[in-house]
Design an enzyme around this catalytic site. Structure first.
Site, PDB file in Angstrom:
ATOM      1  N   ASN A 196       0.958  -1.112   0.020  1.00  0.00           N
ATOM      2  CA  ASN A 196       0.172   0.056   0.074  1.00  0.00           C
ATOM      3  C   ASN A 196       0.941   1.129  -0.016  1.00  0.00           C
ATOM      4  OD1 ASN A 196       0.723   0.580   2.593  1.00  0.00           O
ATOM      5  ND2 ASN A 196      -1.156  -0.460   3.607  1.00  0.00           N
ATOM      6  N   GLY A 254      -8.259   2.020  -6.187  1.00  0.00           N
ATOM      7  CA  GLY A 254      -7.784   1.002  -7.145  1.00  0.00           C
ATOM      8  C   GLY A 254      -6.230   0.706  -6.918  1.00  0.00           C
ATOM      9  N   ASP A 276     -16.266  -4.209   5.522  1.00  0.00           N
ATOM     10  CA  ASP A 276     -15.339  -4.570   6.433  1.00  0.00           C
ATOM     11  C   ASP A 276     -14.006  -4.701   5.431  1.00  0.00           C
ATOM     12  OD1 ASP A 276     -13.426  -5.891   8.058  1.00  0.00           O
ATOM     13  OD2 ASP A 276     -14.659  -7.536   8.545  1.00  0.00           O
ATOM     14  N   ASP A 282      -5.040  -9.059   1.216  1.00  0.00           N
ATOM     15  CA  ASP A 282      -4.567 -10.098   0.854  1.00  0.00           C
ATOM     16  C   ASP A 282      -5.327 -11.019  -0.174  1.00  0.00           C
ATOM     17  OD1 ASP A 282      -2.921  -9.962   3.326  1.00  0.00           O
ATOM     18  OD2 ASP A 282      -4.681 -10.847   4.605  1.00  0.00           O
ATOM     19  N   GLY A 317     -15.286 -10.105   7.688  1.00  0.00           N
ATOM     20  CA  GLY A 317     -14.067 -10.911   7.937  1.00  0.00           C
ATOM     21  C   GLY A 317     -13.217 -11.099   6.832  1.00  0.00           C
TER      22      GLY A 317
END
Length: 328
Positions: A196, A254, A276, A282, A317
């Protein structure tokens, strides 16, 4: 852990395996209206435990995206171990390289999710800290395989994994999350380095890249979010100092991608209702790795990862929010 009930990945037609070396956790969730300020107590809800860990999340995402996936990591000899591997098994991930560590708890992540869908996470390594060089020896890699690593296992093991993958000619995806002190050679071997904006700035500092921003990577605004144009320049800076290719994820904006001799390009964000964000990055990484293993180029792989990540933030989750439509 015992091989009973484990699955073995086989290379699927048209591509190699995705071999994920990383963490396996159990996530303990708390829902809060907003994150507490320092010294403040807030009331929360949920309290559920679900499978997680950056490595396991990425392995599940890659398997759901169609790849043959091998998970390499450690769990404890406690009841939580089965929770940690439950969705890996359901997704068809090869667990024969997952080792049970006697006397150690399975890794735990304490996750608070606000009503805005943003999370804060504390990770307790547990058995993940026991992943060692023997666990990554003799992975029988080929040039068709894609090896994925992150920062939730010992740094020297990550470096050794990448070095071994390079010797075997396998492609390496490095997700510098959380930020740890990887060998610069490990970062440069990444193809791509997926980060990021904050992780990208940390990588720039490690490699001596000059961030094109108001104060550079070491200035007082180094932790501030960057816009798409600035992220593209930062990705190009990282490529200029030797990183094989770079993907910087920007959440709802994006992602930007850069590689040598290629103009940087942007994968546009998708407008979705965020429930969430846990595990969405990941999901991006695992899906991208699966597309690369299937022979996709960097653009198609990043775009597919971007779409999968946008879908993931619409559910609660981590692994449960991924695309299980084709799985029983």
């Amino acid at each position: 852990m015992s091989g009973a009930g484990m699955t073995t990945a086989t290379t699927k037609a048209g591509g190699g395996r995705v071999v994920v070396v990383g963490s396996i956790n159990v996530d303990l969730f708390a829902r809060v209206a907003r994150h507490p300020l320092p010294g403040e107590t807030v009331l929360g809800g949920d309290g559920s435990t679900r499978p997680g860990g950056k490595g396991a999340n990425q392995a599940v995402a890659a398997a759901l995206a169609g790849a043959a996936v091998v998970m390499v990591g450690c769990v404890g000899d406690d009841a939580q171990a089965e929770v940690g591997v439950s969705l890996l098994r359901r997704a068809g991930v090869d667990l024969t390289r997952v080792r049970e560590v006697a006397g150690s708890p399975t890794g735990l992540a304490l996750i608070t999710v606000s009503d805005a869908g943003e999370n804060s996470i504390i990770v307790i390594s547990g058995a993940n800290a026991k992943v060692g060089h023997d666990d990554v020896a003799d992975l029988d890699l080929t040039a068709d395989d894609v090896v994925v690593v992150q920062g939730e296992i010992p740094v020297d093991v990550v470096d050794a994994t990448v070095a071994g993958a390079r010797r075997a000619g396998a492609r390496v995806v490095v997700n510098l999350a959380p930020v740890v002190d990887l060998d610069p050679a490990t970062l440069r071997a990444a193809d791509p380095l997926v980060v990021n904006e904050h992780e990208a700035l940390a990588a720039a500092r490690t490699l001596g890249a000059v961030a094109d921003g108001p104060d550079g990577p070491d200035g007082p605004d180094a932790a501030a979010p960057v816009d798409t144009a600035a992220a593209a320049r930062l990705a190009e800076d990282l490529v200029a100092v030797g990183v094989a290719s770079v993907v910087i994820t920007l959440g709802g904006a994006g992602a930007v991608v850069a590689a040598p001799d290629t103009l940087s390009f942007t994968c546009d964000g998708e407008k979705v209702d965020v429930v969430d964000t846990t595990g969405a990055g990941d999901c991006f990484v695992g899906t991208l790795a699966a597309e690369l293993a299937a022979g996709g180029d960097l653009r198609s792989s990043a775009e597919r990862g971007n779409t999968a990540g946008a879908k993931a933030v619409q559910g609660r989750g981590a692994q449960e929010s991924y695309d299980w439509e084709e799985k029983p």
